[in-house]
Write a protein that holds these residues in place. Structure first.
Motif, PDB file in Angstrom:
ATOM      1  N   ARG A   2     -21.972 -15.536   5.599  1.00  0.00           N
ATOM      2  CA  ARG A   2     -20.275 -15.022   5.497  1.00  0.00           C
ATOM      3  C   ARG A   2     -20.710 -13.791   5.639  1.00  0.00           C
ATOM      4  O   ARG A   2     -21.779 -13.079   5.921  1.00  0.00           O
ATOM      5  CB  ARG A   2     -20.312 -15.337   4.496  1.00  0.00           C
ATOM      6  CG  ARG A   2     -20.446 -16.591   3.613  1.00  0.00           C
ATOM      7  CD  ARG A   2     -19.983 -16.891   1.975  1.00  0.00           C
ATOM      8  NE  ARG A   2     -21.184 -16.497   1.725  1.00  0.00           N
ATOM      9  CZ  ARG A   2     -21.184 -15.802  -0.028  1.00  0.00           C
ATOM     10  NH1 ARG A   2     -20.406 -15.399  -0.800  1.00  0.00           N
ATOM     11  NH2 ARG A   2     -21.996 -15.409  -0.274  1.00  0.00           N
ATOM     12  N   ILE A   3     -18.873 -13.327   6.275  1.00  0.00           N
ATOM     13  CA  ILE A   3     -18.797 -11.939   6.729  1.00  0.00           C
ATOM     14  C   ILE A   3     -18.186 -11.615   5.476  1.00  0.00           C
ATOM     15  O   ILE A   3     -17.548 -11.595   5.271  1.00  0.00           O
ATOM     16  CB  ILE A   3     -18.575 -11.892   7.889  1.00  0.00           C
ATOM     17  CG1 ILE A   3     -19.495 -12.317   8.831  1.00  0.00           C
ATOM     18  CG2 ILE A   3     -18.074 -10.160   8.494  1.00  0.00           C
ATOM     19  CD1 ILE A   3     -18.676 -12.597  10.197  1.00  0.00           C
ATOM     20  N   ILE A  13      -9.033  -3.819   5.366  1.00  0.00           N
ATOM     21  CA  ILE A  13      -9.223  -5.221   4.793  1.00  0.00           C
ATOM     22  C   ILE A  13      -8.409  -6.014   4.594  1.00  0.00           C
ATOM     23  O   ILE A  13      -8.932  -6.733   5.349  1.00  0.00           O
ATOM     24  CB  ILE A  13      -9.449  -4.332   3.042  1.00  0.00           C
ATOM     25  CG1 ILE A  13     -10.957  -3.443   3.253  1.00  0.00           C
ATOM     26  CG2 ILE A  13      -9.790  -6.159   2.374  1.00  0.00           C
ATOM     27  CD1 ILE A  13     -11.342  -3.020   1.910  1.00  0.00           C
ATOM     28  N   ALA A  14      -7.279  -5.556   4.187  1.00  0.00           N
ATOM     29  CA  ALA A  14      -5.610  -6.275   4.364  1.00  0.00           C
ATOM     30  C   ALA A  14      -5.609  -6.907   6.502  1.00  0.00           C
ATOM     31  O   ALA A  14      -5.704  -8.485   6.310  1.00  0.00           O
ATOM     32  CB  ALA A  14      -4.923  -5.197   4.392  1.00  0.00           C
ATOM     33  N   GLU A  15      -5.615  -6.396   7.120  1.00  0.00           N
ATOM     34  CA  GLU A  15      -6.266  -6.551   8.438  1.00  0.00           C
ATOM     35  C   GLU A  15      -7.043  -7.777   8.584  1.00  0.00           C
ATOM     36  O   GLU A  15      -6.666  -8.864   8.950  1.00  0.00           O
ATOM     37  CB  GLU A  15      -6.827  -5.451   9.507  1.00  0.00           C
ATOM     38  CG  GLU A  15      -6.447  -6.174  10.915  1.00  0.00           C
ATOM     39  CD  GLU A  15      -4.869  -6.534  11.576  1.00  0.00           C
ATOM     40  OE1 GLU A  15      -4.563  -6.170  11.174  1.00  0.00           O
ATOM     41  OE2 GLU A  15      -4.808  -7.206  12.909  1.00  0.00           O
ATOM     42  N   ALA A  16      -8.173  -7.392   8.319  1.00  0.00           N
ATOM     43  CA  ALA A  16      -9.390  -8.005   8.405  1.00  0.00           C
ATOM     44  C   ALA A  16      -9.426  -9.922   7.114  1.00  0.00           C
ATOM     45  O   ALA A  16      -9.554 -10.896   7.879  1.00  0.00           O
ATOM     46  CB  ALA A  16     -10.289  -8.005   8.335  1.00  0.00           C
ATOM     47  N   ALA A  17      -8.612  -9.584   6.441  1.00  0.00           N
ATOM     48  CA  ALA A  17      -8.191 -11.068   5.171  1.00  0.00           C
ATOM     49  C   ALA A  17      -7.584 -11.598   6.260  1.00  0.00           C
ATOM     50  O   ALA A  17      -7.759 -12.698   6.032  1.00  0.00           O
ATOM     51  CB  ALA A  17      -7.882 -10.596   4.204  1.00  0.00           C
ATOM     52  N   GLY A  20      -9.279 -14.402   8.655  1.00  0.00           N
ATOM     53  CA  GLY A  20      -9.556 -15.464   8.097  1.00  0.00           C
ATOM     54  C   GLY A  20     -10.508 -15.533   7.719  1.00  0.00           C
ATOM     55  O   GLY A  20     -11.530 -16.806   7.664  1.00  0.00           O
ATOM     56  N   VAL A  21     -11.444 -13.882   8.513  1.00  0.00           N
ATOM     57  CA  VAL A  21     -13.226 -14.686   8.634  1.00  0.00           C
ATOM     58  C   VAL A  21     -14.138 -13.442   7.679  1.00  0.00           C
ATOM     59  O   VAL A  21     -15.130 -13.848   7.839  1.00  0.00           O
ATOM     60  CB  VAL A  21     -13.275 -14.018  10.218  1.00  0.00           C
ATOM     61  CG1 VAL A  21     -12.696 -14.963  11.079  1.00  0.00           C
ATOM     62  CG2 VAL A  21     -13.145 -12.429  10.288  1.00  0.00           C
ATOM     63  N   VAL A  51      -9.110  -9.683  -1.914  1.00  0.00           N
ATOM     64  CA  VAL A  51     -10.418  -9.479  -1.312  1.00  0.00           C
ATOM     65  C   VAL A  51     -10.060 -10.936  -2.791  1.00  0.00           C
ATOM     66  O   VAL A  51     -11.088 -10.028  -3.428  1.00  0.00           O
ATOM     67  CB  VAL A  51     -11.402  -9.066  -0.961  1.00  0.00           C
ATOM     68  CG1 VAL A  51     -12.569  -9.918  -0.783  1.00  0.00           C
ATOM     69  CG2 VAL A  51     -11.072  -8.611   0.026  1.00  0.00           C
ATOM     70  N   SER A  52     -10.890 -12.235  -2.576  1.00  0.00           N
ATOM     71  CA  SER A  52     -11.212 -12.894  -4.534  1.00  0.00           C
ATOM     72  C   SER A  52     -12.465 -13.049  -4.381  1.00  0.00           C
ATOM     73  O   SER A  52     -13.618 -13.287  -4.816  1.00  0.00           O
ATOM     74  CB  SER A  52     -10.752 -13.923  -3.793  1.00  0.00           C
ATOM     75  OG  SER A  52     -10.936 -14.992  -2.688  1.00  0.00           O
TER      76      SER A  52
END
Ligand code: E4P
Length: 216
Positions: A2-3, A13-17, A20-21, A51-52
């Motif tokens: 996982r990454i 964080i919002a952008e990378a979330a 979906g990775v 982030v969950s």
């Protein structure tokens, strides 16, 4: 593998979330210090809202009782907050208590296989060997990752290895090859992983060719 994203910046964080990775986030006091205008607990609350998965937040105390006090407060923010403890004798002592209480921990600043093994034996949920900082001083950082993965498998230790201090895309690939459970990656490296000049060239060529296509 996982990454996780290695940042305290909410926009990153919002952008990378959105891509979906990413499965989690790690922060540290240096990353938190870059985010002006928000208190530490408020920042961690903001991250857990995006982030969950596991969100690592580091304690600042250096002795066991102070670490435990800070850890309980941070974990109260959200159930997915993981407590980052420094790899010291006091960190091990605090980690032992927190693992009995069911509070997940991430033993940070791990630079040797021996340190990682002790962290796992003390009940750490995650250990974070710092690959880039080891490379910087002439050691093969990724070997620490690979050795810890192998040792935890052989001895059936449930601790997960986070390849940390990642400096470039090849580190991420090598971490996956070494069997790391997780690589925690700065946003810039994640963006580099997305891009390839041949992808850009391919898109440009397809677009150009499509303009010359004959109408049906
Ligand atoms: C790990 O959790 C740390 O936040 C991080 O990977 C440190 O990396 P650096 O060496 O780039 O500071």
């Amino acid at each position: 593998m996982r990454i996780f994203l290695d940042t305290a910046n909410l926009d990153e964080i919002a952008e990378a979330a959105g891509w979906g990775v990413i499965a989690g986030v790690t922060t540290n006091p240096s990353l938190v210090a870059k985010e002006k205008g928000r208190s530490f607990p408020d920042l961690i609350a903001g991250i857990t809202a995006l982030v969950s998965g596991p969100v690592s937040a580091e304690v600042m105390a250096l002795e066991r009782d102070g670490m435990i006090r800070e850890a309980r407060e941070l974990h109260r923010i959200a159930p997915n907050v993981v407590i980052k403890l420094p790899m010291t004798a006091e960190g091990l002592r605090a980690g032992r208590v927190l693992s009995i209480e069911g509070i997940p921990t991430n033993m940070t600043l791990v630079f040797s296989v021996g340190q990682g093994l002790l962290a796992a034996l003390s009940g750490a949920t995650y250990v974070s060997p710092f690959v880039g900082r080891l490379d910087d001083v002439g050691h093969a950082g990724m070997e620490v990752v690979a050795d810890l993965v192998r040792i935890f498998q052989v001895h059936r230790l449930p601790t997960q290895v986070i390849a940390a201090s990642i400096r470039h895309p090849q580190h991420v690939v090598e971490a996956a090859r070494a069997g790391a459970h997780i690589a925690t990656v700065p946003f810039g490296v994640l963006r580099q992983l997305v891009q390839h000049p041949l992808t850009d060239l391919g898109i440009a060529r397809f677009l150009a060719d499509s303009k010359h296509a004959q109408p049906k």
